[in-house]
Design a protein around this motif. Structure first.
Motif, PDB file in Angstrom:
ATOM      1  N   VAL A 224      42.400  35.292  34.226  1.00  0.00           N
ATOM      2  CA  VAL A 224      43.155  34.061  34.479  1.00  0.00           C
ATOM      3  C   VAL A 224      43.503  33.399  33.144  1.00  0.00           C
ATOM      4  O   VAL A 224      42.677  33.373  32.229  1.00  0.00           O
TER       5      VAL A 224
ATOM      6  N   ASP B  20      47.832  31.342  43.902  1.00  0.00           N
ATOM      7  CA  ASP B  20      47.304  31.371  42.547  1.00  0.00           C
ATOM      8  C   ASP B  20      46.074  30.459  42.518  1.00  0.00           C
ATOM      9  O   ASP B  20      46.081  29.392  43.151  1.00  0.00           O
ATOM     10  N   LEU B  21      45.060  30.890  41.790  1.00  0.00           N
ATOM     11  CA  LEU B  21      43.785  30.158  41.816  1.00  0.00           C
ATOM     12  C   LEU B  21      43.926  28.674  41.515  1.00  0.00           C
ATOM     13  O   LEU B  21      43.292  27.845  42.153  1.00  0.00           O
TER      14      LEU B  21
ATOM     15  N   ALA C 130      39.096  34.153  44.276  1.00  0.00           N
ATOM     16  CA  ALA C 130      39.515  35.492  43.847  1.00  0.00           C
ATOM     17  C   ALA C 130      38.636  36.528  44.551  1.00  0.00           C
ATOM     18  O   ALA C 130      37.938  37.319  43.911  1.00  0.00           O
TER      19      ALA C 130
ATOM     20  N   ASP D 131      42.866  34.546  47.215  1.00  0.00           N
ATOM     21  CA  ASP D 131      43.311  35.559  46.243  1.00  0.00           C
ATOM     22  C   ASP D 131      44.831  35.515  46.166  1.00  0.00           C
ATOM     23  O   ASP D 131      45.506  35.132  47.119  1.00  0.00           O
TER      24      ASP D 131
ATOM     25  N   GLN E 168      34.449  43.091  48.211  1.00  0.00           N
ATOM     26  CA  GLN E 168      33.286  43.897  47.822  1.00  0.00           C
ATOM     27  C   GLN E 168      31.970  43.178  48.119  1.00  0.00           C
ATOM     28  O   GLN E 168      31.030  43.784  48.624  1.00  0.00           O
TER      29      GLN E 168
ATOM     30  N   SER F  42      44.926  43.990  36.693  1.00  0.00           N
ATOM     31  CA  SER F  42      43.947  43.462  37.650  1.00  0.00           C
ATOM     32  C   SER F  42      43.676  44.507  38.729  1.00  0.00           C
ATOM     33  O   SER F  42      44.584  45.111  39.267  1.00  0.00           O
ATOM     34  N   GLU F  43      42.401  44.698  39.039  1.00  0.00           N
ATOM     35  CA  GLU F  43      42.037  45.647  40.087  1.00  0.00           C
ATOM     36  C   GLU F  43      40.840  45.081  40.836  1.00  0.00           C
ATOM     37  O   GLU F  43      40.028  44.364  40.260  1.00  0.00           O
ATOM     38  N   ALA F  44      40.776  45.347  42.107  1.00  0.00           N
ATOM     39  CA  ALA F  44      39.611  44.889  42.881  1.00  0.00           C
ATOM     40  C   ALA F  44      38.985  46.108  43.539  1.00  0.00           C
ATOM     41  O   ALA F  44      39.683  46.874  44.202  1.00  0.00           O
TER      42      ALA F  44
ATOM     43  N   THR G  16      33.480  35.448  40.953  1.00  0.00           N
ATOM     44  CA  THR G  16      32.869  36.566  40.226  1.00  0.00           C
ATOM     45  C   THR G  16      33.925  37.552  39.731  1.00  0.00           C
ATOM     46  O   THR G  16      34.895  37.853  40.423  1.00  0.00           O
ATOM     47  N   ASN G  17      33.692  38.037  38.524  1.00  0.00           N
ATOM     48  CA  ASN G  17      34.453  39.149  37.916  1.00  0.00           C
ATOM     49  C   ASN G  17      35.928  38.829  37.675  1.00  0.00           C
ATOM     50  O   ASN G  17      36.744  39.742  37.620  1.00  0.00           O
TER      51      ASN G  17
HETATM   52  C1  LIG Z   1      38.199  42.162  39.479  1.00  0.00           C
HETATM   53  S1  LIG Z   1      38.692  41.418  40.985  1.00  0.00           S
HETATM   54  C2  LIG Z   1      37.232  40.561  41.483  1.00  0.00           C
HETATM   55  C3  LIG Z   1      37.123  40.459  42.977  1.00  0.00           C
HETATM   56  C4  LIG Z   1      35.836  39.835  43.514  1.00  0.00           C
HETATM   57  N1  LIG Z   1      35.689  38.447  43.124  1.00  0.00           N
HETATM   58  C5  LIG Z   1      34.623  40.624  43.115  1.00  0.00           C
HETATM   59  O1  LIG Z   1      33.713  40.080  42.473  1.00  0.00           O
HETATM   60  O2  LIG Z   1      34.554  41.821  43.487  1.00  0.00           O
HETATM   61  C6  LIG Z   1      39.745  40.103  40.443  1.00  0.00           C
HETATM   62  C7  LIG Z   1      40.518  39.453  41.557  1.00  0.00           C
HETATM   63  O3  LIG Z   1      41.118  38.271  41.055  1.00  0.00           O
HETATM   64  C8  LIG Z   1      42.391  38.132  41.632  1.00  0.00           C
HETATM   65  N2  LIG Z   1      43.179  37.283  40.729  1.00  0.00           N
HETATM   66  C9  LIG Z   1      43.491  37.516  39.432  1.00  0.00           C
HETATM   67  N3  LIG Z   1      44.222  36.490  38.938  1.00  0.00           N
HETATM   68  C10 LIG Z   1      44.375  35.605  39.948  1.00  0.00           C
HETATM   69  C11 LIG Z   1      45.025  34.348  40.059  1.00  0.00           C
HETATM   70  N4  LIG Z   1      45.665  33.811  39.016  1.00  0.00           N
HETATM   71  N5  LIG Z   1      44.968  33.703  41.233  1.00  0.00           N
HETATM   72  C12 LIG Z   1      44.293  34.243  42.306  1.00  0.00           C
HETATM   73  N6  LIG Z   1      43.659  35.424  42.259  1.00  0.00           N
HETATM   74  C13 LIG Z   1      43.691  36.095  41.097  1.00  0.00           C
HETATM   75  C14 LIG Z   1      42.912  39.557  41.722  1.00  0.00           C
HETATM   76  O4  LIG Z   1      43.953  39.661  42.668  1.00  0.00           O
HETATM   77  C15 LIG Z   1      41.652  40.299  42.123  1.00  0.00           C
HETATM   78  O5  LIG Z   1      41.523  40.384  43.504  1.00  0.00           O
END
Ligand SMILES: C[S@@+](CC[C@H](N)C(=O)[O-])C[C@H]1O[C@@H](n2cnc3c(N)ncnc32)[C@H](O)[C@@H]1O
Length: 289
Positions: A125, A99-100, A45, A73, A50, A7-9, A119-120
């Motif tokens: 998940v 956690d979401l 999330a 997040d 961004q 996972s990367e943001a 988004t994204n």
């Molecule tokens: C690719 S980034 C997208 C960030 C933002 N929504 C965007 O569109 O730029 C994915 C994000 O989802 C979060 N994430 C992934 N799995 C998650 C979970 N189970 N619960 C909460 N956040 C989660 C990661 O920490 C990360 O910040």
């Protein structure tokens, strides 16, 4: 385990992503309605913020002051970056680190939102968590509110454990949940977006186009979750069969082009992630103690 390792943001100042532009265009329009004194925005999330980077230029200060922003997040380090930007833009933004699938339990029982962005992230998940997150998000859309979802159908670089969903698959799950809530109106269709680097989907639920009232969803929450989970199980089984067919063909004749070699790699990643989500048995059994 809450989020996958890959996972990367991103946080890139000079690049606006089309999905963020689309969501901000909708948000800007709602904020320009003079009859809207306050606007509750839930950013599921939220990553490093961004989308917020571009809200500063896209939405004027007086309109931004109407926004009550809540970011969620699981990664504290990402949420901290998002909070720093949100504090520049909005009055008293709130961050929830969890956690979401748990976000709803941390909200006031009657809290709802004029706009929810997701988004994204769907590919990161687990299907169980995603079913719960989607149902919770739908239940928290205000009667005049909207949920905007967007993700890639295939990742440019595969991520271990990720499951990218197609537009049709996500539509099937969301429709299952909405019908189980008792919705009788025609349902929102997923859109497909072909970019140079990937194909993506979006799904936009505008509560004004539904006959359901927000409280009715809450009452049918259990049915919605069951329907979404059943749809995910069916989608996963079909996905595994399709992946297997693709790998069988490549195994027989081998990849003939660099593109096919990339497909073989993608399908292998997908195979592991999908079979893991289905609780598939390990081929080699458990390791010796
Ligand atoms: C690719 S980034 C997208 C960030 C933002 N929504 C965007 O569109 O730029 C994915 C994000 O989802 C979060 N994430 C992934 N799995 C998650 C979970 N189970 N619960 C909460 N956040 C989660 C990661 O920490 C990360 O910040």
């Amino acid at each position: 385990m809450t989020s996958i390792h890959d996972s990367e943001a991103v946080l890139v100042f000079d690049r606006v992503l089309p999905q963020h532009q689309a969501a901000l265009t909708l948000i800007k329009d709602r904020l320009e309605d003079p009859s809207v004194p306050a606007f509750r925005w839930l950013d599921l999330a939220c990553g490093r913020g961004q989308i917020l980077l571009h809200a500063e230029n896209a939405i004027s200060t007086p309109r931004r002051q109407k926004v009550q922003y809540v970011g969620v997040d699981v990664e504290n380090r990402f949420a901290r970056d998002a909070k720093r930007i949100a504090e520049r833009l909005f009055t008293s933004p709130q961050m929830i680190i969890c956690d979401l699938h748990r976000f709803e339990s941390l909200l006031a029982p009657t809290a709802d939102f004029n706009f929810i962005t997701f988004t994204n992230t769907a590919h990161e998940v687990t299907p169980t968590s995603l079913a719960e997150t989607l149902v919770s998000a739908i239940c928290r859309i205000a009667d005049n509110g909207e949920l905007f979802m967007y993700d890639m159908e295939q990742l440019a670089t595969p991520e271990l454990g990720a499951i990218p969903w197609s537009a049709a698959e996500m539509e099937s799950v969301v429709h299952g949940a909405l019908r189980a809530a008792g919705e009788t109106a025609p349902l929102p269709a997923a859109a497909v977006w072909r970019h140079t680097s990937c194909t993506a989907w979006s799904l936009h639920i505008n509560h004004r186009n539904l006959t359901l009232k927000n409280g009715e969803c809450q009452k049918r929450r259990r049915d919605m979750l069951q329907a979404a989970s059943e749809r995910f199980a069916e989608v996963l089984r079909n996905k595994l069969l399709a992946i297997n067919r693709g790998l069988e063909a490549l195994c027989q004749y081998g990849p003939e082009t660099p593109e096919e070699a990339k497909t073989a790699q993608r399908l292998t990643y997908d195979y592991w992630a999908v079979s893991r989500a289905l609780d598939g048995p390990l081929i080699l059994g458990s390791e010796p103690a």
